[in-house]
Enzyme design. Sequence first.
Site, PDB file in Angstrom:
ATOM      1  N   LYS A   1     -15.886   0.392   6.300  1.00  0.00           N
ATOM      2  CA  LYS A   1     -15.393  -0.450   5.200  1.00  0.00           C
ATOM      3  C   LYS A   1     -14.454  -1.503   5.801  1.00  0.00           C
ATOM      4  CE  LYS A   1     -11.771  -0.909   2.603  1.00  0.00           C
ATOM      5  NZ  LYS A   1     -11.799  -2.331   2.255  1.00  0.00           N
TER       6      LYS A   1
ATOM      7  N   GLY B   1      -4.793  -0.589  10.321  1.00  0.00           N
ATOM      8  CA  GLY B   1      -4.166  -1.266   9.188  1.00  0.00           C
ATOM      9  C   GLY B   1      -2.681  -0.981   9.170  1.00  0.00           C
ATOM     10  N   SER B   2      -2.109  -1.063   7.991  1.00  0.00           N
ATOM     11  CA  SER B   2      -0.652  -0.928   7.880  1.00  0.00           C
ATOM     12  C   SER B   2      -0.227   0.541   7.980  1.00  0.00           C
ATOM     13  CB  SER B   2      -0.191  -1.506   6.548  1.00  0.00           C
ATOM     14  OG  SER B   2      -0.790  -0.785   5.500  1.00  0.00           O
ATOM     15  N   THR B   3       1.014   0.738   8.357  1.00  0.00           N
ATOM     16  CA  THR B   3       1.549   2.098   8.472  1.00  0.00           C
ATOM     17  C   THR B   3       1.581   2.778   7.102  1.00  0.00           C
ATOM     18  OG1 THR B   3       2.784   1.574  10.465  1.00  0.00           O
ATOM     19  CG2 THR B   3       3.600   3.420   9.165  1.00  0.00           C
TER      20      THR B   3
ATOM     21  N   GLY C   1      -1.893   3.828   6.332  1.00  0.00           N
ATOM     22  CA  GLY C   1      -2.249   4.855   7.330  1.00  0.00           C
ATOM     23  C   GLY C   1      -1.723   6.231   6.939  1.00  0.00           C
TER      24      GLY C   1
ATOM     25  N   GLU D   1      -4.561   3.264  13.966  1.00  0.00           N
ATOM     26  CA  GLU D   1      -3.968   2.145  14.720  1.00  0.00           C
ATOM     27  C   GLU D   1      -3.170   1.346  13.701  1.00  0.00           C
ATOM     28  OE1 GLU D   1      -4.191   1.736  17.884  1.00  0.00           O
ATOM     29  OE2 GLU D   1      -5.771   3.168  18.341  1.00  0.00           O
TER      30      GLU D   1
ATOM     31  N   CYS E   1      -0.917  -7.314  15.181  1.00  0.00           N
ATOM     32  CA  CYS E   1      -0.128  -6.087  15.317  1.00  0.00           C
ATOM     33  C   CYS E   1       0.679  -6.081  16.613  1.00  0.00           C
ATOM     34  CB  CYS E   1      -1.045  -4.874  15.257  1.00  0.00           C
ATOM     35  SG  CYS E   1      -2.368  -4.947  16.458  1.00  0.00           S
TER      36      CYS E   1
ATOM     37  N   GLU F   1       7.921  -5.246  10.203  1.00  0.00           N
ATOM     38  CA  GLU F   1       6.781  -6.072  10.590  1.00  0.00           C
ATOM     39  C   GLU F   1       6.656  -7.262   9.629  1.00  0.00           C
ATOM     40  OE1 GLU F   1       2.817  -4.425  10.101  1.00  0.00           O
ATOM     41  OE2 GLU F   1       2.370  -5.012  12.154  1.00  0.00           O
TER      42      GLU F   1
HETATM   43  P1  NDP Z   1      -3.930  -2.513   5.012  1.00  0.00           P
HETATM   44  O1  NDP Z   1      -3.341  -1.252   5.502  1.00  0.00           O
HETATM   45  O2  NDP Z   1      -3.448  -3.064   3.729  1.00  0.00           O
HETATM   46  O3  NDP Z   1      -5.517  -2.358   4.844  1.00  0.00           O
HETATM   47  C1  NDP Z   1      -6.352  -1.964   5.904  1.00  0.00           C
HETATM   48  C2  NDP Z   1      -7.664  -1.449   5.342  1.00  0.00           C
HETATM   49  O4  NDP Z   1      -7.417  -0.258   4.580  1.00  0.00           O
HETATM   50  C3  NDP Z   1      -8.333  -2.426   4.390  1.00  0.00           C
HETATM   51  O5  NDP Z   1      -9.719  -2.356   4.590  1.00  0.00           O
HETATM   52  C4  NDP Z   1      -7.915  -1.886   3.043  1.00  0.00           C
HETATM   53  O6  NDP Z   1      -8.744  -2.269   1.974  1.00  0.00           O
HETATM   54  C5  NDP Z   1      -7.999  -0.400   3.302  1.00  0.00           C
HETATM   55  N1  NDP Z   1      -7.265   0.416   2.332  1.00  0.00           N
HETATM   56  C6  NDP Z   1      -6.270   0.044   1.501  1.00  0.00           C
HETATM   57  N2  NDP Z   1      -5.875   1.097   0.748  1.00  0.00           N
HETATM   58  C7  NDP Z   1      -6.644   2.157   1.107  1.00  0.00           C
HETATM   59  C8  NDP Z   1      -6.713   3.523   0.693  1.00  0.00           C
HETATM   60  N3  NDP Z   1      -5.914   4.024  -0.229  1.00  0.00           N
HETATM   61  N4  NDP Z   1      -7.603   4.334   1.291  1.00  0.00           N
HETATM   62  C9  NDP Z   1      -8.414   3.853   2.261  1.00  0.00           C
HETATM   63  N5  NDP Z   1      -8.417   2.568   2.687  1.00  0.00           N
HETATM   64  C10 NDP Z   1      -7.525   1.726   2.123  1.00  0.00           C
HETATM   65  O7  NDP Z   1      -3.773  -3.549   6.211  1.00  0.00           O
HETATM   66  P2  NDP Z   1      -4.122  -5.086   6.228  1.00  0.00           P
HETATM   67  O8  NDP Z   1      -5.576  -5.287   6.000  1.00  0.00           O
HETATM   68  O9  NDP Z   1      -3.142  -5.793   5.365  1.00  0.00           O
HETATM   69  O10 NDP Z   1      -3.845  -5.443   7.787  1.00  0.00           O
HETATM   70  C11 NDP Z   1      -2.584  -5.682   8.274  1.00  0.00           C
HETATM   71  C12 NDP Z   1      -1.972  -4.436   8.893  1.00  0.00           C
HETATM   72  O11 NDP Z   1      -2.825  -3.930   9.894  1.00  0.00           O
HETATM   73  C13 NDP Z   1      -0.664  -4.725   9.604  1.00  0.00           C
HETATM   74  O12 NDP Z   1       0.307  -3.757   9.279  1.00  0.00           O
HETATM   75  C14 NDP Z   1      -1.016  -4.623  11.083  1.00  0.00           C
HETATM   76  O13 NDP Z   1       0.028  -4.272  11.903  1.00  0.00           O
HETATM   77  C15 NDP Z   1      -2.090  -3.595  11.066  1.00  0.00           C
HETATM   78  N6  NDP Z   1      -2.940  -3.747  12.250  1.00  0.00           N
HETATM   79  C16 NDP Z   1      -2.837  -2.820  13.264  1.00  0.00           C
HETATM   80  C17 NDP Z   1      -3.566  -2.970  14.432  1.00  0.00           C
HETATM   81  C18 NDP Z   1      -3.501  -1.937  15.517  1.00  0.00           C
HETATM   82  O14 NDP Z   1      -4.464  -1.856  16.288  1.00  0.00           O
HETATM   83  N7  NDP Z   1      -2.456  -1.149  15.623  1.00  0.00           N
HETATM   84  C19 NDP Z   1      -4.435  -4.112  14.633  1.00  0.00           C
HETATM   85  C20 NDP Z   1      -4.503  -5.002  13.515  1.00  0.00           C
HETATM   86  C21 NDP Z   1      -3.761  -4.817  12.360  1.00  0.00           C
HETATM   87  P3  NDP Z   1      -8.524  -3.628   1.160  1.00  0.00           P
HETATM   88  O15 NDP Z   1      -7.359  -4.345   1.751  1.00  0.00           O
HETATM   89  O16 NDP Z   1      -9.796  -4.341   1.351  1.00  0.00           O
HETATM   90  O17 NDP Z   1      -8.279  -3.248  -0.252  1.00  0.00           O
END
Ligand code: NDP
Length: 491
Positions: free
Chosen positions: A181, A234-236, A239, A256, A290, A388
């Site tokens: 996804k 994604g975000s902490t 996560g 990550e 990130c 962040e």
């Molecule tokens: P989010 O955590 O908001 O979203 C990441 C993904 O998770 C999206 O596809 C989102 O869907 C999905 N998601 C949201 N809620 C849920 C849930 N309850 N259950 C399952 N999946 C869910 O991150 P962002 O997309 O805003 O990306 C930015 C963040 O990613 C920053 O904090 C950044 O630091 C981190 N990041 C980390 C990296 C690493 O390798 N450590 C690399 C790149 C980014 P949707 O948004 O489509 O609703």
Amino acid sequence: MKIPETPKRFDLWIDGAFTPSTSASYMTRQSPAHDCPVTAIAAGTAADVDRAVASALQTFESGVWANTSGAERSAILYAVAERLIERKQELALLETLESGKPLAQADSEVEWAAGIWKHAAALCRHLYGQSCNTLGASTVSMTLREPIGVVGLITPWNFPLLIASQKVPYALAAGCSAVIKPSELTSATTLILAEILKECGLPDGVLNVVTGYGDPVGQALCEHKDIEMISFTGSTTVGKAIAATAACNLKKVCLELGGKNAMIVMDDADLDAVVDAARLGAFFNMGECCNASSRILVHEGIADQFVERLTAFAKELSVCDPLDETSKLGAIINETQEQKILGYIAAGQKDGATICLGGGKVETEKGRYLEATILDHVPADSATATEEVFGPVLSIVRIKTLDEAISIANRTAYGLSAGIFTNDYNQAMKASRALRAGTVWVNTWLEGHPELSFGGYKQSGLGRELGSKAVEEYTEEKTVLFSLGKRQPWW
Ligand code: NDP
């Protein structure tokens, strides 16, 4: 490069074909740089996740992929790398239109992604267990590495193709089937990737893409009883929620997450190198990265000189339409993110920081652009210096000693990356050991290679991607024990 006249429409990818969602609705993505619709992406549902997981499970259990040899998998993964390059222009354009990043950068990200597919292709043929021959004359044992099963992959919007490429090829190399996804903001290139995999010979159903919102699609993946592992970037905050949900059937979780990465600059550092690395680290991908060097801990002895040079250097960055070849900073992903970034700039000023560069919006006819911003004299424990920001905002904190810098660097919940610029190898080694981060750069920043593992300490994540063990993350280790000769009775 032209913006398409009508948005390109994408359905879900299930069982090797584009297929409409049961919702029959689409999410329209506006280009953040041009304020016009560029893609229409199917809004998936929990029922779509069920269909996709069923297809993945069926292919996994049939062995159509899991039982292939490493050599066969490797050939397909390598072909994908080549096909990505062939379709580079199309992929880069879609990434730019959906995310707002400069086209030249998107172009190099496709090449970087292709390199990762080649690395995974090589690892397909190097997945080994161990043997143990020291258990006595009548016993010998070995371990087998087996694919963990159906995996759920969830990715963010900042590097859509690149981050998908840090997951999909390694899951496939292990022999897993998968459902991915992507972020609802940037789904197009993940769907094209699935199409490319089919073109290159991946059996139908091994990789499925369910687009849509985090809730319901991501949530349904994390809850699904037939998924054995979730790999999430994604975000902490999200996560943590995913780890809690995935505990329902004790799925393995690889996370990550975010970072607040400190670049330490000592007074003996090569300033030419530092200002270049700091500019890249802070403003690459508009700081929506990130691994951004979003705080610089600079020795007070050179701080004034450093700030002056960096400010002059960062002023040269052109913030404009990402399709313009001079663009170094493109558009900000959405309004929520823009407001969040502006909020951190305001909070920094309130906490006593001074603005050396930028600080606000770039006024343009279309699109959403922010200036490259440098804040000096940022209090080390303020929100701007510890949380962040995920935007083009660099916080400068002045330090007196290396010990102080290490203490400040480690004083956040994150531990993704960190670094030091110095010509003293003792200081470099001391910092490398003491910094609590998954990656420590010495006299460089943002340099990565598929050969090197990537991941976070503390609340920046769990597990590692890339590196020599990237495929192992997607496997179970099975112990097989052979008893030889006549059995010894129990008593
Ligand atoms: P989010 O955590 O908001 O979203 C990441 C993904 O998770 C999206 O596809 C989102 O869907 C999905 N998601 C949201 N809620 C849920 C849930 N309850 N259950 C399952 N999946 C869910 O991150 P962002 O997309 O805003 O990306 C930015 C963040 O990613 C920053 O904090 C950044 O630091 C981190 N990041 C980390 C990296 C690493 O390798 N450590 C690399 C790149 C980014 P949707 O948004 O489509 O609703």
